[in-house]
Design a protein around this motif. Structure first.
Motif, PDB file in Angstrom:
ATOM      1  N   ASP A  16      22.918   4.081 -10.419  1.00 52.71           N
ATOM      2  CA  ASP A  16      22.891   4.541 -11.989  1.00 52.71           C
ATOM      3  C   ASP A  16      23.882   3.624 -12.790  1.00 52.71           C
ATOM      4  N   ASN A  17      24.842   3.006 -12.156  1.00 52.70           N
ATOM      5  CA  ASN A  17      25.783   1.876 -12.952  1.00 52.70           C
ATOM      6  C   ASN A  17      25.126   0.711 -13.421  1.00 52.70           C
ATOM      7  N   PHE A  18      24.390   0.502 -12.298  1.00 49.38           N
ATOM      8  CA  PHE A  18      23.508  -0.739 -12.574  1.00 49.38           C
ATOM      9  C   PHE A  18      22.655  -0.821 -13.375  1.00 49.38           C
ATOM     10  N   LYS A  19      21.622   0.260 -13.593  1.00 45.54           N
ATOM     11  CA  LYS A  19      20.716   0.345 -14.402  1.00 45.54           C
ATOM     12  C   LYS A  19      21.275   0.516 -15.975  1.00 45.54           C
ATOM     13  N   LYS A  20      22.315   0.913 -16.222  1.00 50.49           N
ATOM     14  CA  LYS A  20      22.881   1.175 -17.429  1.00 50.49           C
ATOM     15  C   LYS A  20      23.168  -0.248 -17.847  1.00 50.49           C
ATOM     16  N   ARG A  21      24.010  -0.868 -16.917  1.00 50.31           N
ATOM     17  CA  ARG A  21      24.519  -2.369 -17.169  1.00 50.31           C
ATOM     18  C   ARG A  21      23.485  -3.303 -17.302  1.00 50.31           C
ATOM     19  N   VAL A  22      22.469  -3.170 -16.508  1.00 47.32           N
ATOM     20  CA  VAL A  22      21.405  -4.416 -16.748  1.00 47.32           C
ATOM     21  C   VAL A  22      20.591  -4.164 -18.060  1.00 47.32           C
ATOM     22  N   ILE A  23      20.656  -2.874 -18.690  1.00 49.84           N
ATOM     23  CA  ILE A  23      19.730  -2.496 -19.809  1.00 49.84           C
ATOM     24  C   ILE A  23      20.700  -3.270 -21.101  1.00 49.84           C
ATOM     25  N   GLN A  24      22.202  -3.055 -20.894  1.00 52.30           N
ATOM     26  CA  GLN A  24      23.065  -3.553 -21.881  1.00 52.30           C
ATOM     27  C   GLN A  24      22.920  -5.271 -21.828  1.00 52.30           C
ATOM     28  N   GLN A  25      22.804  -5.847 -20.586  1.00 49.24           N
ATOM     29  CA  GLN A  25      22.421  -7.093 -20.262  1.00 49.24           C
ATOM     30  C   GLN A  25      21.243  -7.638 -21.069  1.00 49.24           C
ATOM     31  N   ALA A  26      20.234  -6.909 -20.987  1.00 51.78           N
ATOM     32  CA  ALA A  26      19.146  -7.429 -21.565  1.00 51.78           C
ATOM     33  C   ALA A  26      19.054  -7.268 -23.100  1.00 51.78           C
ATOM     34  N   ASN A  27      19.883  -6.317 -23.687  1.00 51.66           N
ATOM     35  CA  ASN A  27      19.732  -6.280 -25.166  1.00 51.66           C
ATOM     36  C   ASN A  27      20.972  -7.301 -25.533  1.00 51.66           C
ATOM     37  N   ASP A  28      21.852  -7.645 -24.856  1.00 51.02           N
ATOM     38  CA  ASP A  28      22.859  -8.748 -25.226  1.00 51.02           C
ATOM     39  C   ASP A  28      22.069 -10.111 -25.170  1.00 51.02           C
ATOM     40  N   SER A  29      21.214 -10.256 -24.168  1.00 48.10           N
ATOM     41  CA  SER A  29      20.315 -11.418 -24.286  1.00 48.10           C
ATOM     42  C   SER A  29      19.589 -11.481 -25.486  1.00 48.10           C
ATOM     43  N   LEU A  30      18.973 -10.586 -25.770  1.00 44.03           N
ATOM     44  CA  LEU A  30      17.922 -10.727 -26.656  1.00 44.03           C
ATOM     45  C   LEU A  30      18.479 -10.855 -28.232  1.00 44.03           C
ATOM     46  N   ASN A  31      19.545 -10.086 -28.294  1.00 47.56           N
ATOM     47  CA  ASN A  31      20.359 -10.068 -29.727  1.00 47.56           C
ATOM     48  C   ASN A  31      21.203 -11.266 -29.873  1.00 47.56           C
ATOM     49  N   ASN A  32      21.726 -11.968 -28.813  1.00 49.32           N
ATOM     50  CA  ASN A  32      22.708 -12.811 -28.696  1.00 49.32           C
ATOM     51  C   ASN A  32      22.248 -14.489 -28.337  1.00 49.32           C
ATOM     52  N   GLU A  33      20.820 -14.294 -28.055  1.00 50.55           N
ATOM     53  CA  GLU A  33      20.379 -15.873 -27.654  1.00 50.55           C
ATOM     54  C   GLU A  33      19.067 -16.009 -28.399  1.00 50.55           C
ATOM     55  N   LYS A  34      18.865 -16.931 -29.393  1.00 46.73           N
ATOM     56  CA  LYS A  34      17.885 -16.999 -30.127  1.00 46.73           C
ATOM     57  C   LYS A  34      16.587 -17.524 -29.353  1.00 46.73           C
ATOM     58  N   ASP A  35      16.891 -18.307 -28.426  1.00 49.98           N
ATOM     59  CA  ASP A  35      15.840 -18.834 -27.498  1.00 49.98           C
ATOM     60  C   ASP A  35      15.509 -17.826 -26.201  1.00 49.98           C
ATOM     61  N   CYS A  36      15.904 -16.607 -26.236  1.00 51.85           N
ATOM     62  CA  CYS A  36      15.729 -15.674 -25.150  1.00 51.85           C
ATOM     63  C   CYS A  36      14.441 -14.822 -26.041  1.00 51.85           C
ATOM     64  N   LEU A  37      13.311 -15.093 -25.438  1.00 46.70           N
ATOM     65  CA  LEU A  37      12.247 -14.724 -26.217  1.00 46.70           C
ATOM     66  C   LEU A  37      11.873 -13.039 -25.603  1.00 46.70           C
ATOM     67  N   TYR A  38      12.127 -12.970 -24.407  1.00 46.08           N
ATOM     68  CA  TYR A  38      11.635 -11.602 -23.884  1.00 46.08           C
ATOM     69  C   TYR A  38      12.500 -11.247 -22.708  1.00 46.08           C
ATOM     70  N   PHE A  39      12.811 -10.019 -22.570  1.00 43.66           N
ATOM     71  CA  PHE A  39      13.623  -9.559 -21.396  1.00 43.66           C
ATOM     72  C   PHE A  39      13.442  -8.111 -21.196  1.00 43.66           C
ATOM     73  N   ASP A  40      12.496  -7.922 -20.288  1.00 44.73           N
ATOM     74  CA  ASP A  40      12.067  -6.687 -19.761  1.00 44.73           C
ATOM     75  C   ASP A  40      12.833  -6.054 -18.435  1.00 44.73           C
ATOM     76  N   VAL A  41      13.231  -5.026 -18.446  1.00 43.34           N
ATOM     77  CA  VAL A  41      13.775  -4.426 -17.271  1.00 43.34           C
ATOM     78  C   VAL A  41      12.968  -3.430 -16.732  1.00 43.34           C
ATOM     79  N   CYS A  42      12.305  -3.333 -15.421  1.00 41.68           N
ATOM     80  CA  CYS A  42      11.612  -2.258 -14.919  1.00 41.68           C
ATOM     81  C   CYS A  42      12.111  -1.924 -13.680  1.00 41.68           C
ATOM     82  N   PHE A  43      12.046  -0.631 -13.603  1.00 42.09           N
ATOM     83  CA  PHE A  43      12.627   0.265 -12.535  1.00 42.09           C
ATOM     84  C   PHE A  43      11.545   0.764 -11.551  1.00 42.09           C
ATOM     85  N   ASP A  44      11.720   0.575 -10.367  1.00 45.82           N
ATOM     86  CA  ASP A  44      10.779   1.009  -9.542  1.00 45.82           C
ATOM     87  C   ASP A  44      10.792   2.510  -9.114  1.00 45.82           C
TER      88      ASP A  44
END
Length: 96
Positions: A16-44
């Motif tokens: 549960d902690n990892f899932k919350k944290r990795v979603i935050q990481q994806a959002n940080d990457s998309l919002n803070n890196e102009k050349d990060c074009l896509y960051f999809d998080v998928c849960f099995d």
């Protein structure tokens, strides 16, 4: 374009902690890196311990910048003890 896939296998008591944290990481990457074009998080759905990332960057330099960003370094340090296994693959996406 430079594509990264990551398969994370998470220790049971940190899923549960990892899932919350990795979603935050994806959002940080998309919002803070102009050349990060896509960051999809998928849960099995069949294995709750598995998390799959699909990321697209403008080029390898953009990915290298990602690896040196403060938000990535913070994420990696925080989640490293939660991870059983991490499998990384990189690809070059061809224009169609």
């Amino acid at each position: 374009m430079y594509v990264i896939t990551v398969d994370f296998f998470i220790k049971d008591n940190f899923v549960d902690n990892f899932k919350k944290r990795v979603i935050q990481q994806a959002n940080d990457s998309l919002n803070n890196e102009k050349d990060c074009l896509y960051f999809d998080v998928c849960f099995d759905k069949e294995n709750i311990n598995r998390v799959f990332l699909y990321e697209i960057y403008k080029d390898k330099n953009a990915f290298d910048e990602h690896l040196n960003s403060s938000h990535y370094l913070s994420f990696n340090k925080e989640v490293a003890p939660w991870v059983k296994e991490k499998i990384i693959n990189n690809f070059e996406k061809q224009k169609s």
